[in-house]
Design a protein around this motif. Sequence first.
Motif, mmCIF file in Angstrom:
data_model
loop_
_atom_site.group_PDB
_atom_site.id
_atom_site.type_symbol
_atom_site.label_atom_id
_atom_site.label_comp_id
_atom_site.label_asym_id
_atom_site.label_seq_id
_atom_site.Cartn_x
_atom_site.Cartn_y
_atom_site.Cartn_z
ATOM 1 N N HIS A 18 0.852 -1.189 0.000
ATOM 2 C CA HIS A 18 0.000 0.000 0.000
ATOM 3 C C HIS A 18 0.885 1.235 0.000
ATOM 4 O O HIS A 18 1.765 1.378 0.833
ATOM 5 C CB HIS A 18 -0.895 -0.016 1.242
ATOM 6 N N PRO A 19 0.681 2.157 -0.951
ATOM 7 C CA PRO A 19 1.579 3.306 -1.061
ATOM 8 C C PRO A 19 1.425 4.278 0.094
ATOM 9 O O PRO A 19 0.356 4.384 0.709
ATOM 10 C CB PRO A 19 1.154 3.945 -2.386
ATOM 11 N N VAL A 21 0.652 7.659 1.525
ATOM 12 C CA VAL A 21 -0.189 8.737 1.036
ATOM 13 C C VAL A 21 -0.400 9.766 2.135
ATOM 14 O O VAL A 21 -0.214 9.485 3.322
ATOM 15 C CB VAL A 21 -1.565 8.219 0.547
ATOM 16 N N THR A 36 -0.406 10.977 -3.206
ATOM 17 C CA THR A 36 0.879 10.283 -3.118
ATOM 18 C C THR A 36 1.996 11.329 -3.126
ATOM 19 O O THR A 36 1.772 12.480 -3.495
ATOM 20 C CB THR A 36 1.067 9.329 -4.310
ATOM 21 N N ARG A 76 -0.912 9.716 -10.048
ATOM 22 C CA ARG A 76 -1.448 9.170 -8.802
ATOM 23 C C ARG A 76 -0.967 7.757 -8.528
ATOM 24 O O ARG A 76 -0.741 7.392 -7.403
ATOM 25 C CB ARG A 76 -2.971 9.248 -8.799
ATOM 26 N N ARG A 77 -0.812 6.925 -9.551
ATOM 27 C CA ARG A 77 -0.327 5.562 -9.350
ATOM 28 C C ARG A 77 0.610 5.136 -10.466
ATOM 29 O O ARG A 77 0.457 4.067 -11.038
ATOM 30 C CB ARG A 77 -1.495 4.595 -9.308
ATOM 31 N N LYS A 79 3.970 3.676 -12.230
ATOM 32 C CA LYS A 79 4.990 2.676 -11.892
ATOM 33 C C LYS A 79 6.106 2.771 -12.916
ATOM 34 O O LYS A 79 5.848 2.820 -14.112
ATOM 35 C CB LYS A 79 4.414 1.261 -11.903
ATOM 36 N N SER A 84 7.588 3.132 -7.475
ATOM 37 C CA SER A 84 7.028 4.476 -7.570
ATOM 38 C C SER A 84 8.060 5.409 -8.208
ATOM 39 O O SER A 84 9.261 5.124 -8.185
ATOM 40 C CB SER A 84 6.645 4.979 -6.178
#
Length: 185
Positions: A18-19, A21, A36, A76-77, A79, A84
């Motif tokens: 889980h990132p 945040v 993030t 936001r997400r 990769k 990240s």
Amino acid sequence: MSAAGLRVGRYYTTARRHPWVLGKVADWKIPLGPYTPAQIAVAVGGGFLLIKTIGWWSWMGPVPVIGWVLAIWTVRRPKVAGRSPVQAAAGWVLFLCQPRGGRIAGRAARDHAPRPLLGGFTIEDTPAPGLAAQSTLFPAVRRPGAAQDHSPAPRRTPSPAPERKAGPASGVQQLLALAPQGGGR
């Protein structure tokens, strides 16, 4: 073997991925959050850039601001090779800061400076019986840089070669003695 006798192991790595945040500051919830670290960096950096260059883009109306908001939404997400963007950028910075040859025990691995490999040998005067005259044909070799005597060498008068009565003394001489005496191959 029955199903009751088998041991089953399960792991859940997605829960641990889980990132990090930022969604709440004290009791205040950030609108449209959580965010993030990449979104926060784009928001702060892009906002600063838009304020500093307002004279250039003000004729376009809200288009640059909408582009800024879309850039915040797109990161936001993201990769980069499964990581990240912050971790990927940190990895590239560390890669570029590494010494070219890598590290050994925490220190930069470097090649030694090239230097000539010097060596020497000495032929000792321990002749075999019957080969005493041959030992004077090969004087001792001196190493480069060693102190040398520059006095003139005494003149030797050639003497007739004595007859050899003993067999060969070294292994090379024994092999030469066994070789055929013909001139060709």
